[in-house]
Design an enzyme around this catalytic site. Structure first.
Site, short mmCIF file in Angstrom:
data_model
loop_
_atom_site.label_atom_id
_atom_site.label_comp_id
_atom_site.label_asym_id
_atom_site.label_seq_id
_atom_site.Cartn_x
_atom_site.Cartn_y
_atom_site.Cartn_z
CG MET A 14 42.83 17.03 40.97
SD MET A 14 42.25 17.57 39.34
CE MET A 14 43.31 18.97 39.02
CG HIS A 38 47.61 10.76 42.15
ND1 HIS A 38 46.52 11.49 42.60
CD2 HIS A 38 47.70 9.69 42.98
CE1 HIS A 38 45.99 10.88 43.64
NE2 HIS A 38 46.68 9.79 43.90
CB THR A 46 47.23 18.69 40.54
OG1 THR A 46 46.32 17.72 40.04
CG2 THR A 46 47.46 19.78 39.50
#
Length: 348
Positions: A289, A195, A170
């Site tokens: 995260m 990600h 994130t």
């Protein structure tokens, strides 16, 4: 930040009544989520945001009158609310959703292109988990003023047989967009796990390639890690690892179960870097995260490689960096703008 002692209050924004109903029904199955409102367009959404003060917004990007990204750019600086983009995975959608991440969205979920009635409900648990994670993100970061520019890094005199590895989640799209242009054209080969859903990484690699001195491309199985080249792991179905054949490093893309809820996983990449490159490697964990990459970073440090994590002040989410630092994987902790210099220095 939302109060964890109460349910996460969600506003659903999507022009499709069917999608709104499916999302709402799925969220209401989770006692930790409360659907406080629904909107079919950004104008209604704006009024509901003021009235309801939701903890999280789910946002479609392809809507009439105003697209979701334009809406995001308008409200985030004045009313920062963690936003999860739920978008159809088309080529156009990939580009606009990437722009959404750069504009402050904390997550992007790929909406099924076909069979929404059958396929979207199957995603309920994953959507709910990511909404609750988004509620913990402090998006006020995206309206901070006066952030320092990243300084360009001077070239290394020797770059052969070196590997730089970077992991992010994130906030990583923006972070990578800021630091990658700082690496010189002959920097050691870089391998990156960010990600992202499948289909988005090719677009992101293309965008980075236009602003970087290095060549940036979405990794393909067997690609060689070379000075001046950065390889971004494809999102979606496979993990990326580094292998060594003689004096050459290459990447392999392998199917496998998700690790730390992620595929590709930073840990999978970093552990292979530790094993194959050891002291010839330097690695960084950026904003994100969760805990993906913490164990792998520790293994790289134990193998003699240089390691660094992004500090809390410049991170959108000080999750992955914090876990890695507490585990002992980072030899230093630094603001984002210093990380390219520290990675390069570690390999000199």
């Amino acid at each position: 930040m939302t109060n964890r002692n109460r349910a996460v209050r969600v506003l659903i924004v999507d022009d499709s009544a069917l999608v709104r109903r499916i999302l709402s029904d799925g969220m209401r199955r989770d006692p930790e989520i409360e659907v406080v409102g629904e909107a079919s367009n950004p104008y209604t959404a704006r009024d509901l945001m003021v009235e309801l003060q939701p903890d999280v917004i789910t946002l479609d990007v392809e809507m009439p009158r105003m697209d979701g990204v334009t809406f995001l750019k308008r409200f985030m600086p004045v009313m920062p609310i963690p936003t999860v983009v739920i978008s159809s995975l088309t080529r156009q959608g990939a580009r606009i959703s990437l722009e959404a991440l750069e504009s402050g969205a904390v997550d992007v979920i790929a909406k099924p292109q076909l069979g929404v009635v059958d396929e979207l409900p199957k995603m309920t648990d994953d959507i709910n988990r990511r909404i609750k994670a988004a509620a913990a993100v402090n998006v006020a970061y995206f309206k901070r003023a006066g952030r320092r520019d990243v300084e360009a890094v001077s070239s290394l005199s020797e770059t052969t047989d070196k590997v730089i590895a970077i992991g992010a989640s994130t906030g990583g799209v923006e972070a990578l967009s800021r630091i990658m242009p700082a690496f010189p054209a002959n920097a050691p080969g870089i391998v990156i796990v960010q990600h992202m859903p499948g289909g988005f990484t090719a677009t992101f690699a293309e965008r980075l390639n236009t602003i970087c001195k290095m060549q940036v491309k979405e990794a393909e199985d067997g690609d060689r890690i070379l000075p001046g080249r950065a390889l971004l792991a494809p999102g979606g179905l496979r993990h990326m690892t580094v292998v060594r054949s003689g004096g050459q490093y290459r990447v392999e893309l392998n199917e496998g179960a998700a690790v730390n809820y992620s595929r590709p996983s930073v840990d999978v990449l970093f552990k292979s870097v530790a094993q194959m490159a050891g002291r010839n490697a330097a690695a960084a964990i950026l904003t994100g995260m969760g805990k993906d990459g913490a164990e792998g970073l520790l293994q790289i440090r134990q193998a003699g490689g240089g390691t660094v994590v992004q500090d809390e002040a410049t991170s959108v989410v000080f999750g992955m960096p914090q876990v890695a630092y507490k585990l002992g994987g980072a030899s230093s902790i630094a603001p984002l703008e210093k990380i390219p210099f520290l990675l390069m220095r570690a390999l000199q």
